[in-house]
Design a protein around this motif. Structure first.
Motif, PDB file in Angstrom:
ATOM      1  N   ASP A   8      58.602  56.178  50.453  1.00  0.00           N
ATOM      2  CA  ASP A   8      57.746  55.937  49.293  1.00  0.00           C
ATOM      3  C   ASP A   8      57.646  54.458  49.022  1.00  0.00           C
ATOM      4  N   MET A   9      58.769  53.783  49.123  1.00  0.00           N
ATOM      5  CA  MET A   9      58.780  52.350  48.813  1.00  0.00           C
ATOM      6  C   MET A   9      57.930  51.597  49.832  1.00  0.00           C
ATOM      7  N   VAL A  10      58.082  51.955  51.119  1.00  0.00           N
ATOM      8  CA  VAL A  10      57.264  51.305  52.155  1.00  0.00           C
ATOM      9  C   VAL A  10      55.787  51.499  51.834  1.00  0.00           C
ATOM     10  N   SER A  11      55.422  52.734  51.491  1.00  0.00           N
ATOM     11  CA  SER A  11      54.019  53.023  51.199  1.00  0.00           C
ATOM     12  C   SER A  11      53.525  52.213  50.015  1.00  0.00           C
ATOM     13  N   VAL A  12      54.374  52.122  48.973  1.00  0.00           N
ATOM     14  CA  VAL A  12      53.935  51.392  47.782  1.00  0.00           C
ATOM     15  C   VAL A  12      53.764  49.910  48.094  1.00  0.00           C
ATOM     16  N   VAL A  13      54.716  49.343  48.873  1.00  0.00           N
ATOM     17  CA  VAL A  13      54.596  47.922  49.202  1.00  0.00           C
ATOM     18  C   VAL A  13      53.306  47.685  49.989  1.00  0.00           C
ATOM     19  N   LEU A  14      53.043  48.521  50.983  1.00  0.00           N
ATOM     20  CA  LEU A  14      51.805  48.362  51.756  1.00  0.00           C
ATOM     21  C   LEU A  14      50.584  48.575  50.866  1.00  0.00           C
ATOM     22  N   GLY A  15      50.711  49.504  49.903  1.00  0.00           N
ATOM     23  CA  GLY A  15      49.604  49.738  48.975  1.00  0.00           C
ATOM     24  C   GLY A  15      49.328  48.505  48.130  1.00  0.00           C
ATOM     25  N   ARG A  16      50.402  47.833  47.698  1.00  0.00           N
ATOM     26  CA  ARG A  16      50.225  46.611  46.911  1.00  0.00           C
ATOM     27  C   ARG A  16      49.468  45.570  47.713  1.00  0.00           C
ATOM     28  N   PHE A  17      49.821  45.460  48.988  1.00  0.00           N
ATOM     29  CA  PHE A  17      49.134  44.511  49.854  1.00  0.00           C
ATOM     30  C   PHE A  17      47.640  44.838  49.890  1.00  0.00           C
ATOM     31  N   ALA A  18      47.323  46.124  50.027  1.00  0.00           N
ATOM     32  CA  ALA A  18      45.919  46.526  50.085  1.00  0.00           C
ATOM     33  C   ALA A  18      45.200  46.203  48.776  1.00  0.00           C
ATOM     34  N   MET A  19      45.924  46.340  47.654  1.00  0.00           N
ATOM     35  CA  MET A  19      45.284  46.032  46.364  1.00  0.00           C
ATOM     36  C   MET A  19      44.904  44.567  46.279  1.00  0.00           C
ATOM     37  N   ILE A  20      45.842  43.701  46.722  1.00  0.00           N
ATOM     38  CA  ILE A  20      45.519  42.272  46.701  1.00  0.00           C
ATOM     39  C   ILE A  20      44.301  42.023  47.582  1.00  0.00           C
ATOM     40  N   MET A  21      44.245  42.757  48.698  1.00  0.00           N
ATOM     41  CA  MET A  21      43.156  42.539  49.638  1.00  0.00           C
ATOM     42  C   MET A  21      41.797  42.951  49.068  1.00  0.00           C
ATOM     43  N   VAL A  22      41.786  43.957  48.194  1.00  0.00           N
ATOM     44  CA  VAL A  22      40.506  44.338  47.569  1.00  0.00           C
ATOM     45  C   VAL A  22      39.955  43.152  46.784  1.00  0.00           C
ATOM     46  N   ALA A  23      40.845  42.528  45.999  1.00  0.00           N
ATOM     47  CA  ALA A  23      40.411  41.361  45.231  1.00  0.00           C
ATOM     48  C   ALA A  23      39.954  40.249  46.171  1.00  0.00           C
ATOM     49  N   PHE A  24      40.652  40.130  47.301  1.00  0.00           N
ATOM     50  CA  PHE A  24      40.314  39.101  48.282  1.00  0.00           C
ATOM     51  C   PHE A  24      38.908  39.327  48.851  1.00  0.00           C
ATOM     52  N   ILE A  25      38.579  40.585  49.143  1.00  0.00           N
ATOM     53  CA  ILE A  25      37.236  40.890  49.664  1.00  0.00           C
ATOM     54  C   ILE A  25      36.176  40.447  48.660  1.00  0.00           C
ATOM     55  N   VAL A  26      36.435  40.739  47.371  1.00  0.00           N
ATOM     56  CA  VAL A  26      35.459  40.352  46.348  1.00  0.00           C
ATOM     57  C   VAL A  26      35.236  38.847  46.397  1.00  0.00           C
TER      58      VAL A  26
END
Lengths: 270, 531
Positions: free
Chosen positions: A92-110
């Motif tokens: 779960d923790m691995v998934s959440v950490v990777l999910g956080r990375f993806a969230m930052i990346m959404v902002a980055f795409i914008v």
């Protein structure tokens, strides 16, 4: 804030400092690169940024950026968002950490898109790289979003019949579901391995002017993330085995926190 | 191995079985893709050689889906909608609209519908809209003693318009799955979307005129402007706003002239409203509006009107950025979504509402919804690829077309399937799983037999079917037993309003949606008006 820490505990402060330091170095190096670009002939642009071989400055910038991202993901994963379920266990923790990375990346795409629109429309100097960079990042966002959704158990399911089943039948259904997911993952890897390996070893590029290695990176990443999703599904099955089954209704889709937030926004200034 | 008819039947039954045991939709379809291949190809070909063989279509299909540039617009639109919900834009818009309509019979209901249309044109997602309208408009309507069914139906039916008026996430997915131009789909859905919205508004006006007790008027506020005075103030507001717009356009055109970018060149599309020849027109329009402000309306009234109407400006700017980017030929759908998110963020900053917490919260929400939606796409892409490889869609199309049914009969059966599926399943699942089978059939039907009063050209049939599908999904948001709009409203309604009450309030609005759907079926050329 330490009492809210999910897993970092006393390392929380250090991770935060690490995030800030490396982010600051990345920004400084970025400013330096932009400065070089403006004032000197020999300079690095986005073309060189994805070809770091033999360019130490580019290598350092990319490394700092990567480390800053890792620290940021680790740090942000330490706080549970209001709508999130509690992470439980290592996967779960691995998934959440990777999910956080993806969230930052959404902002980055914008931001990348904003840059592209401004430079194309206002300065009439369209970039060669913005579209492909967003595509490249978005692939990761899509893949990791699935992993995150699996950890959050928010994949679309239909509960009408499932909820009417007795406890043992529910458990059997869950086991069957997970086994079939494992079966799919197995078939996918079986069929796609050679292709992914070849493209990765060749670092196959996209075949455009900027030419990022999208197939070379994404094809193997796809297999890896789907394996992670599969492991997460197994981990969910184990974690939920003894939990009381909850009744599902379409009302579960609605989260109370969100409504509370909206309500608060509406009441302000009234 | 197995003939294609049996295979299709197995896949269909397998889908029902897997969904029944509560397997996630995306993974159920992904697994059935494996089943399809396993039934078609002999085991030694399939499993004989690690890393190769027919199973490689799975990874290829998923990869193709993920590297689709338009798909990026999905998280961006979700992000924008999440930010929008948390800003006070909606609240201010409501008070501004309400000022103008407060003395009209059924005013708040009409305002709710208009507001829903404006919000629908900003983003393409429902859910947040119903919640917002439910929080803002429902208490007002109940306090004034509006008929409860009317209030509930108005909020939910209008709140669902988000996916009917462009930009619409349903149409984006339809375009992705069927490889239809999304811009054409958006343009085509304009008129049907507004038609549906005006059905709602007409219904409210007619019902409240016939039976005024359904919508009592509020007591007049002393000192408030009335009748003619109010219209003049509204005119003043509009003109002042138009002055701003023309002023910005003028600066833009001059900017291009200075940079020399709008020189008339061969083989290059002129910049809309940015060419040298456009400048006199812009200046003329600017002068006319100035004249209205200072001579016809008067400065003071304009200032008052501006004060009352300024809540409408932020939404108009956001719509201008999103739809203007798409139709002004500036950017594609994806960049338009990104720019929309930036616009909402900047407006939020100006209004001093944006905080890191709101942005971060919106990002969490975005990733969650993205994962949920996109992974259905991944599974469905794998299934569609496998099923196409074994020749499934052609087989089904041949079977249906060869069955010698009347063209409109087939279409009506499809509508029925959509409506029934819509009662139980999310629109994502329907568009991804059913469209790849249905659309080839529709495209094989003779175009001149589709519709009763008029017909569309063969090349527009796919666009028409997309709009029809979208209208079907409008019904699915309201239809019992799982209409999501009802559950969204329930979560914000006072406790004495039960789900049964809510669904009862929907009935006349579902009838209106079906009416709009039949207009689309009877007279398909309605979609080509703006194409």
């Amino acid at each position: 804030m330490q009492e809210n820490s999910l897993y970092l505990g006393r390392f929380r402060g250090q991770v935060k400092t690490g995030m800030i330091i490396f982010a600051a170095i990345t920004v400084a190096l970025y400013v330096l690169l932009v400065g070089l670009r403006i004032f000197t002939e020999e300079s690095y642009g986005m073309f060189e940024m994805i070809r770091p071989a033999g360019r130490p400055l580019v290598q350092v910038t990319l490394a700092c950026f990567a480390i800053a991202m890792i620290f940021a993901s680790l740090f942000l994963a330490d706080t549970k968002g209001a709508i999130e379920t509690y992470p439980d266990g290592f996967f779960d923790m691995v998934s959440v950490v990777l999910g956080r990375f993806a969230m930052i990346m959404v902002a980055f795409i914008v931001l990348v898109m904003f840059y592209e629109v401004v430079s194309r429309y206002v300065f009439s100097r369209p970039t060669l790289w913005a579209n492909e960079l967003s595509l490249w990042i978005a692939c990761f966002v899509f893949l990791l979003a699935g992993l995150y959704a699996m950890q959050q158990r928010s994949h679309i399911r239909i509960y009408i019949i499932y909820d009417m089943m007795p406890r043992w039948a529910k458990k059997t259904s869950d086991v069957v579901s997970v086994l079939l997911i494992v079966g799919f993952t197995f078939a996918l890897v079986w069929g796609g391995y050679t292709d992914a390996e070849n493209r990765f070893l060749r670092m196959e590029t996209f075949g455009t002017a900027w030419d990022p290695p999208i197939p070379g990176i994404i094809k193997p990443a796809l297999l890896i993330v789907i394996i992670l999703v599969c492991l997460q599904a197994v981990s969910n099955l184990i974690a939920d085995w003894n939990k009381e089954p909850e009744a599902h209704s379409p009302a579960d889709e609605i989260d109370e926190t969100e409504i509370e937030n909206i309500r608060r926004t509406l009441e302000e200034k009234n | 191995m197995v003939d294609i008819g049996t295979l299709s039947l197995i896949v269909l039954l397998g889908m029902f079985a897997l969904l029944a045991i509560g397997m996630p939709l995306g993974f159920a379809s992904a697994f059935l893709a494996v089943v399809t291949l396993a039934l078609k190809f002999p085991p030694d070909l399939l499993w004989g050689d690690f890393g190769r063989g027919p199973l490689s279509v799975l990874a290829q299909a998923v990869y193709r889906q993920m590297t689709n540039y338009v798909l990026i617009s999905v998280p961006l639109f979700i992000f924008m909608a999440a930010l929008l919900e948390r800003s006070g834009i909606a609240r201010d818009m409501y008070s501004s609209l309400n000022v103008w309509m407060s003395r009209t019979r059924g005013g708040i209901a009409i305002v709710t519908s208009i507001m829903a249309v404006i919000m629908a044109a900003m983003s393409g997602i429902i859910g947040g809209e119903v919640v917002l309208l439910g929080l803002i408009a429902l208490p007002q309507m109940l306090r004034l003693g509006y008929d409860r069914n009317l209030a509930i139906g108005t909020i939910c039916a209008s709140g669902s318009l988000g996916t009917m008026i462009p930009p619409s996430i349903v149409l984006i997915f339809y375009g992705l799955v069927t490889e239809t131009s999304i811009k054409a789909l958006f343009t085509a859905s304009f008129l049907p979307g507004f038609m549906l919205a005006s059905f709602f508004i007409l219904y409210i006006i007619i019902r409240t005129r016939m039976n005024p007790s359904l919508a009592p008027l509020p007591d007049p506020v002393p000192g408030e402007a009335e009748g003619r005075e109010k219209s003049l103030m509204f005119l003043g507001f509009l003109s002042r706003f138009a002055m701003w717009v023309t002023g910005v356009l003028l600066v833009r055109a001059l900017f291009f002239t200075v940079l020399g970018e709008n020189k008339v060149r061969e083989n290059q599309d002129p910049i809309p409203l940015g060419m040298v020849s456009d400048i006199p027109w812009i200046v003329g329009a600017f002068l006319i509006f100035t004249l209205i402000v200072f001579v016809v309306v008067g400065r003071e009234r304009t200032a008052k009107g501006w004060e009352m109407g300024k809540g409408l400006i932020a939404p108009i700017v956001v719509i201008g950025v999103v739809l203007g980017s798409i139709y002004g030929g500036i950017t594609g759908i994806t960049e338009a979504a990104g720019m929309g998110a930036i616009a909402v963020f900047v407006i939020g900053m100006i209004r001093r509402e944006m905080t890191f917490e709101i942005v971060w919260d919106s990002l969490i929400r975005t990733l969650r919804s993205t994962g949920t939606i996109i992974w259905v796409t991944i599974g469905a892409a794998a299934l569609a690829a496998a099923y196409t490889l074994v020749g499934g869609p052609t087989y089904v199309a041949n079977m249906i077309v060869g069955a010698d049914m009347p063209t409109m009969g087939i279409i009506l059966v499809m509508m029925f399937v959509f409506l029934i599926m819509g009662m139980f399943m999310d629109w994502v699942g329907i568009v991804l799983l059913i469209m790849p089978v249905f659309l080839p059939i529709v495209l094989r039907l003779p175009a001149e037999e589709i519709g009763f009063l008029g017909h569309v050209e063969a090349r527009y049939v796919a666009v028409w079917f997309g709009v029809v599908f979208c209208m079907n999904m409008q019904v699915s948001f309201l239809s019992p037993p799982f209409g999501p709009a009802a559950f969204y409203l329930k979560s914000v309604a006072p406790p004495e309003i039960s789900l049964t009450d809510i669904f009862r309030g929907f009935l006349p609005f579902i009838a209106l949606q079906l009416l709009a759907l039949s207009v689309l079926l009877i007279w398909p050329p309605i979609i080509t008006v703006f194409l």
